[in-house]
Each structure stands twice: as C-alpha cells, then as structure tokens.
Design an enzyme around this catalytic site. Structure first.
Site, short mmCIF file in Angstrom:
data_model
loop_
_atom_site.label_atom_id
_atom_site.label_comp_id
_atom_site.label_asym_id
_atom_site.label_seq_id
_atom_site.Cartn_x
_atom_site.Cartn_y
_atom_site.Cartn_z
N HIS A 27 -1.94 6.76 7.75
CA HIS A 27 -1.04 7.72 7.07
C HIS A 27 -1.79 9.01 6.74
O HIS A 27 -1.24 10.10 6.85
CB HIS A 27 -0.51 7.12 5.77
CG HIS A 27 0.76 6.33 5.91
ND1 HIS A 27 1.92 6.87 6.42
CD2 HIS A 27 1.06 5.06 5.58
CE1 HIS A 27 2.87 5.95 6.40
NE2 HIS A 27 2.38 4.84 5.90
N HIS A 75 -3.63 0.79 7.88
CA HIS A 75 -2.30 1.41 7.87
C HIS A 75 -2.31 2.67 6.99
O HIS A 75 -1.78 3.72 7.38
CB HIS A 75 -1.28 0.37 7.36
CG HIS A 75 0.13 0.85 7.29
ND1 HIS A 75 1.13 0.35 8.11
CD2 HIS A 75 0.73 1.76 6.50
CE1 HIS A 75 2.28 0.95 7.82
NE2 HIS A 75 2.06 1.82 6.83
N GLU A 76 -2.94 2.56 5.80
CA GLU A 76 -2.94 3.72 4.88
C GLU A 76 -3.84 4.84 5.41
O GLU A 76 -3.51 6.02 5.29
CB GLU A 76 -3.38 3.30 3.47
CG GLU A 76 -2.56 2.20 2.82
CD GLU A 76 -1.07 2.36 2.93
OE1 GLU A 76 -0.58 3.50 2.98
OE2 GLU A 76 -0.37 1.33 3.01
N CYS A 96 6.76 -0.25 6.83
CA CYS A 96 6.30 0.96 6.16
C CYS A 96 7.38 1.42 5.18
O CYS A 96 8.55 1.48 5.56
CB CYS A 96 6.01 2.04 7.19
SG CYS A 96 5.38 3.56 6.46
N LEU A 97 6.96 1.76 3.96
CA LEU A 97 7.92 2.25 2.97
C LEU A 97 8.60 3.53 3.45
O LEU A 97 9.68 3.87 2.98
CB LEU A 97 7.21 2.50 1.63
CG LEU A 97 6.67 1.25 0.93
CD1 LEU A 97 5.80 1.63 -0.25
CD2 LEU A 97 7.83 0.37 0.47
N GLN A 126 3.16 9.86 1.62
CA GLN A 126 4.44 9.15 1.46
C GLN A 126 5.17 9.55 0.19
O GLN A 126 6.34 9.19 0.00
CB GLN A 126 4.22 7.63 1.47
CG GLN A 126 3.71 7.12 2.80
CD GLN A 126 3.56 5.62 2.78
OE1 GLN A 126 2.54 5.09 2.35
NE2 GLN A 126 4.59 4.90 3.22
N GLY A 173 0.84 -1.19 0.00
CA GLY A 173 0.00 0.00 0.00
C GLY A 173 0.87 1.23 0.00
O GLY A 173 2.07 1.17 0.29
NI NI Z 1 3.34 3.03 5.67
#
Ligand code: NI
Length: 200
Positions: A146, A142-143, A100-101, A53, A48
C-alpha cells in the site's frame, strides 16, 4: 482518538496508487495518527491499515495479527510502523487469502514471502527490526505494498484466484468466483464486514 474514513477504490482517489512519502520523525502528531489508525482498523475488523487508506500519503501503517492463526480470538501482535522497508525476504512463498479494506468484498489467493525482515521507525522514534512469518509477514507485505501504491489485486496471477463471498441458505459463507463487472450493470451486493473474513 477518532475513526477515520476509509478510502476505497470506488473513490478513484490517486492516494491509493501513489508511493507514500517517508516521515521525517516520530512526533505527537504521528503517535496520534497511529492511535486513530488502530481505532479505524479495529472498527473495520481489519488485520492491517496503511495511511493511504485513510487518504494520507505518508509511509505509516498499523497491523494487528493473531499470534495463533488457528485461534484468531486469542493473543494478537500489534505493529505501529513508519517508513517500513523490506531488508530480507525468504525464497519460500506461501499462497494465502487476502482482502483489502479499500476493496470491499473482494478476496484473492496471493503468493507472499513466508518470512521477512523489516526495518522501520517504531512508536518511540527509534529504528527497529521486525522479523515476521506466516500471517504477520503476509499482512506486513500487504501494507508495505500500500505504501508503494500497490494493491493486492496487482499481485494476483490469474482471475481464477479472485473471489467474493455469499451466504448460502444455511447462513454459511460460500466462495463465488470473481467476474469482471459488465458495463452498465451494478456490482453485486457486498456482505457486511461482520460476516466476512478479516482483511488488510
Ligand atoms: Ni489493503
């Protein structure tokens, strides 16, 4: 389409910590943004990606989640959503691994609602209701976090639930308990994304 630069916590960009702004409508620019986000997420082996991000403070996200968690190379379910809003969550929680990216190399075991119902704008500009469970519910939560300026590390209930990975002599991944870095010491090296489990 284009691969966008991913903002990480090391960039100290407040965009990761600020609630994102709802979009007013779905237009060609937003559809192009979704395309770029899919490409960026796929390139990064992500499950995701949320617009903050890539440095954009809009309530826009994408996700691509294996339908069968035991067989991640098989069919995937794709999500391209704007203004996602949790309408309902199950009382049942499930603890599972997240990364997480925007926090390269760090993983943690996070409690998430097992089932959720989300209202959002879809690609065609219409409101849609998404029902998700298991890994898809985890990635969507999770998104959505964000988009509210919240990172998974803030959902962690104890340092013991955070870890990184290293390769042992057989080339297998091994969990390493996370230790907060000491001032003046460089952070440990992070394995390449190709070697690590996928993240959000
Ligand atoms: Ni993340």
């Amino acid at each position: 389409m284009a691969i966008r630069n991913i903002v990480t916590v090391g960039d100290h960009d407040p965009v990761l910590r600020r609630p994102a702004t709802p979009v007013r409508r779905v237009d060609h620019a937003l559809q192009a943004l979704w395309d770029d986000m899919f490409e960026t997420m796929t390139d990064a082996k992500g499950l995701g990606l949320a617009a903050p991000q890539i440095g954009l403070g809009w309530q826009v996200m994408v996700a691509s989640v294996p339908v069968d968690e035991a067989n991640p190379e098989a069919e995937r379910e794709h999500f391209a959503l704007a203004n996602p809003e949790l309408l309902w969550v199950s009382i049942d929680l499930e603890e599972g691994q997240e990364g997480c990216l925007s926090i390269p190399g760090l993983y943690g075991d996070v409690d998430r609602h097992l089932e959720i119902r989300v209202r959002a704008l879809g690609r065609n500009g219409r409101t849609r209701i998404v029902e998700a469970s298991g890994l898809a519910a985890r990635v969507l939560q999770h998104e959505i976090d964000h988009l509210n300026g919240v990172l998974f590390t803030e959902r962690i209930t104890s340092y013991d639930k955070l870890y990184t990975f290293r390769e042992n002599e057989e080339g297998e991944l091994e969990k390493v308990p996370y230790r907060p870095p000491k001032a003046g010491t460089p952070p440990p090296p992070v394995l390449s994304r190709d070697r690590l489990p996928p993240t959000e």
